[in-house]
Design an enzyme around this catalytic site. Structure first.
Site, short mmCIF file in Angstrom:
data_model
loop_
_atom_site.label_atom_id
_atom_site.label_comp_id
_atom_site.label_asym_id
_atom_site.label_seq_id
_atom_site.Cartn_x
_atom_site.Cartn_y
_atom_site.Cartn_z
CG HIS A 1 18.50 -37.91 4.74
ND1 HIS A 1 18.78 -39.19 5.31
CD2 HIS A 1 19.67 -37.43 4.35
CE1 HIS A 1 20.16 -39.27 5.60
NE2 HIS A 1 20.64 -38.34 4.92
CD GLU B 1 9.85 -13.83 -5.73
OE1 GLU B 1 11.06 -13.82 -6.06
OE2 GLU B 1 9.22 -12.64 -4.83
CD1 TRP C 1 -0.14 -6.62 -2.91
CD2 TRP C 1 -0.37 -7.11 -0.59
NE1 TRP C 1 0.21 -7.74 -2.72
CE2 TRP C 1 0.04 -8.20 -1.43
CE3 TRP C 1 -0.50 -7.05 0.94
CZ2 TRP C 1 0.53 -9.23 -0.70
CZ3 TRP C 1 -0.24 -8.22 1.29
CH2 TRP C 1 0.23 -9.47 0.62
CE LYS D 1 11.60 -4.55 -5.40
NZ LYS D 1 12.24 -5.73 -5.56
CE LYS E 1 13.92 -13.94 -6.98
NZ LYS E 1 14.61 -13.39 -5.98
CD GLU F 1 17.02 -15.06 -4.42
OE1 GLU F 1 16.32 -15.47 -3.27
OE2 GLU F 1 16.98 -14.15 -5.17
CG ASN G 1 -0.24 2.70 3.62
OD1 ASN G 1 -1.17 2.37 2.54
ND2 ASN G 1 1.17 2.97 2.92
N GLY G 2 -1.43 -0.81 6.71
CA GLY G 2 -1.15 -1.42 7.76
C GLY G 2 -2.21 -2.20 8.04
CB CYS H 1 -0.96 0.04 1.16
SG CYS H 1 -1.94 -1.46 1.39
NE ARG I 1 5.57 1.32 -1.27
CZ ARG I 1 6.21 1.67 -0.32
NH1 ARG I 1 7.06 2.76 -0.18
NH2 ARG I 1 5.67 1.26 1.02
O1 M6R Z 1 12.76 -5.30 1.06
P1 M6R Z 1 13.32 -6.42 1.93
O2 M6R Z 1 14.55 -6.97 1.32
O3 M6R Z 1 13.24 -6.32 3.41
O4 M6R Z 1 12.19 -7.51 1.33
C1 M6R Z 1 12.25 -9.04 1.95
C2 M6R Z 1 11.27 -9.75 0.89
O5 M6R Z 1 10.07 -9.49 0.88
C3 M6R Z 1 11.83 -9.75 -0.48
O6 M6R Z 1 13.15 -10.36 -0.48
C4 M6R Z 1 11.06 -10.67 -1.34
O7 M6R Z 1 11.15 -11.99 -0.77
C5 M6R Z 1 11.29 -10.77 -2.75
N1 M6R Z 1 10.04 -10.63 -3.54
C6 M6R Z 1 12.13 -11.77 -3.34
O8 M6R Z 1 12.10 -11.73 -4.74
#
Ligand code: M6R
Length: 609
Positions: free
Chosen positions: A505, A489, A74, A604, A486, A482, A103-104, A2, A27
């Site tokens: 395992h 996501e 959001w 974001k 990716k 990671e 926001n929140g 938001c 964001r």
């Molecule tokens: O802004 P930040 O690095 O604190 O954000 C943390 C996560 O929300 C962020 O890394 C998220 O996992 C990404 N979408 C990964 O690509």
């Protein structure tokens, strides 16, 4: 996530509000809206489409006003729908007196909703936000500033709000608790926003509101009170916020552009590092690094994986024990604090609610030596920590973090060397060797990115899969995590990562001819072990896709596809291997036709719990 923009001015403020929303778009959001004070009444326009469509909608209706608020939402409470989009009105759309954006998350919204319903308020949305609008309307005394101060005392949870009132046309009141909010000062006009970036190009005179602050914005004055209602002086800072996302240039998506920016931004992040000097992390760094004998890393998502990588580095080079915790878990669990801990938060945005809360929790347990690795110098995280290292990734627009991650790794490696030096664990020769390697990183990264055509060929195959396994060993296990993150996501393919030794395992049961198994194969001490793990996959018909360093003697064959990375990079190898995995995720998503830069359901900057 938001975003808020608000303004009180003597000119039509709609373009400033729309421009602010556009700057906050990256964001992530699912609906947006603007409310204005128009000739003695309140008017609004809301949309579940893009801000550009909201802008067209506003132009078509000719909506204009001198005082207004705007929001990108959001969804948390209630689906992404026009009725749930902010601003919310009270007492009703037809007879609106109060307009509010938030926001929140308000945790006691059910209780307040029941109370306000009992008082005759009719709710038009499923949001927690609407209760605040009705609460303020119900408590309205004729003075909005005074009313908001009283009303926020009834709220439990996190909020940043901006509100205006039909009866007070030249006033916007805003308040924050647990969610960021800034004030922008202009000449004869004032602004409020959730991020200084929203006001780039409008004003660079910024006040960062503190927890519990309530601010009264009028045309030629502003007034702030703290959580106790006492007048508060807050520093006005000149902030040269980025003027928004850069152009795409020759790239199809921001994510692709950001992947290819990595050689430059990793170089920028390490620019000026001619030697290992604690002062790079802040004036007090030497004293703090001398005092500590262990490290606690707190982060979320990709930043958490950067922390996991750093654990391998710090324990092996600086010989300090490192604990890495997912921030959203750490903040709520009983842990054993130790005062001689260096608490390190890692965050691209510097506004992640869980990481900020975890930091505060660690501090409340007596661990006051805090350091952040962060990409936004003006963020709450930097303001809250004693020490900071600012990565220079530049604005990252793609929701899937890429260049922020590799710059975090570069900064964390620098931290590793610094801690090692302060602890007498770094010889001059080692320092010179590592510095040389760090300087060479941009070139090494460029050679990995040059492998893109080979990765594209793999991506065509991956696009047809619904599951994938990622394997890594040692310091490349976090990189496997990671890589899997990716892929899920942005391509929505289910992907899991394991340390390769764990296969037998359990996860080996998943391996069939249909299962692509991405393997990170650096030419390191664990290579022979990894090769055995690869045999286990092949024996079950699994399809191996291996990113192998030169000289690993792994060659393509039946069910075994190999892309060779140009050089083995020792401890810094994770920074190179992850770039190849980013390309794989990007091109797979491209082949599947997903919204690469704005994947479904994600934001974001995650500013709510
Ligand atoms: O802004 P930040 O690095 O604190 O954000 C943390 C996560 O929300 C962020 O890394 C998220 O996992 C990404 N979408 C990964 O690509």
């Amino acid at each position: 996530m938001c975003g808020i923009v608000g303004a009180v001015a003597q000119r039509n403020i709609t373009p400033v509000l729309i421009e602010g929303l556009k700057r906050l778009e990256y964001r992530g959001y699912d609906s947006c809206g603007v409310a204005l004070h128009v000739d003695g009444h309140l008017a609004r326009s809301r949309s579940t489409s893009r801000v550009a469509d909201l802008e067209t909608q506003i132009q078509e209706t000719g909506l204009q006003g001198f005082t207004g608020i705007a929001h990108t939402r959001w969804a948390t409470h209630g689906a992404p729908a026009t009725k749930n989009a902010h601003p919310h009105f009270s007492p009703s759309s037809e007879d609106a007196r109060i307009a509010l954006v938030h926001n929140g998350i308000i945790e006691n919204h059910d209780e307040l909703r029941a109370e306000l319903t009992g008082l005759g308020y009719v709710f038009q949305s499923q949001t927690d936000t609407e209760v605040i609008a009705h609460l303020i309307d119900h408590m309205y005394t004729g003075d909005l500033f005074d009313t908001v101060q009283q009303a926020v005392k009834r709220l439990h949870g996190a909020y940043a709000i901006a509100v205006f009132c039909r009866e007070e046309p030249h006033r916007v009141v805003a308040a924050r608790q647990g969610s960021p909010l800034i004030v922008g000062l202009g000449k004869g006009e004032n602004f409020v926003a959730s991020d200084a970036m929203a006001l780039a190009g409008t004003t660079d005179q910024i006040i960062y509101l503190e927890e519990g602050d309530v601010v009264d914005l009028q045309l030629a004055r502003y007034w702030i009170v703290d959580v106790e209602g006492r007048p508060a002086e807050r520093e006005v800072k000149t902030v040269h916020a980025h003027t928004g996302a850069a152009e795409l240039g020759p790239y199809r998506h921001y994510m692709q552009k950001e992947i290819f920016e990595q050689p430059r931004v990793v170089g920028d992040t390490l620019e000026g590092v001619t030697g290992i000097m604690p002062e790079l992390f802040g004036d007090q760094a030497f004293r703090v690094f001398k005092e500590i004998d262990r490290v606690l890393i707190l982060a979320c998502g990709t930043s958490y994986y950067a922390g996991l990588t750093a654990k391998y580095w710090i324990e092996s080079v600086a010989k300090l024990p490192v604990n890495v915790e997912i921030a959203s878990e750490y903040r709520y669990r009983d842990s054993v604090p130790h005062p001689s801990t260096l608490v390190v938060t890692i965050s691209q945005s510097g506004e992640t609610a869980d990481t900020l809360a975890a930091l505060k929790h660690a501090r409340s347990l007596g661990m006051t030596n805090t350091l952040t690795i962060c990409n936004v110098s003006t963020s709450a995280m930097v303001r809250e920590c004693k020490l900071a290292y600012i990565t220079r990734a530049g604005v990252e627009v793609g929701v899937a973090s890429t260049k922020a991650f590799t710059t975090q790794l570069a900064a964390l490696f620098l931290l590793t060397l610094t801690l090692a030096q302060v602890n007498g664990r770094l010889t001059d020769e080692q320092e010179a060797h590592y510095l040389k390697q760090m300087r060479h990183l941009p070139v090494a990264l460029s050679s990995v990115l040059a492998l893109e055509p080979q990765v594209i060929a793999w991506a065509e195959e991956f696009a047809r899969k619904e599951n994938a396994l990622f394997l890594g060993r040692g310091i490349h296990y976090p990189i496997a995590l990671e890589g899997a993150l990716k892929l899920k996501e942005i391509s929505y393919i289910h992907a899991e990562a394991y340390p390769a030794g764990e296969l037998k395992h359990g996860p080996l049961a998943l391996v069939t001819e249909e299962m692509p198994v991405v393997t990170i194969a650096p030419n390191d001490a664990l290579l022979e072990k990894l090769k055995s793990n690869m045999q286990e996959v092949r024996a079950r018909g699994g399809q191996l896709y291996v990113f192998a360093d030169v000289d690993t003697h792994i060659t393509s064959g039946e069910g075994l596809h190999v892309i060779r990375l140009p050089e083995h990079y020792g401890l810094l190898s994770p920074i190179l291997h992850v770039a190849a995995l980013q390309l794989l995720a990007y091109h797979t998503a491209l082949a599947r036709g997903t919204d690469v830069d704005k994947p479904r359901n994600l934001a974001k900057s995650v500013t709510v719990e």
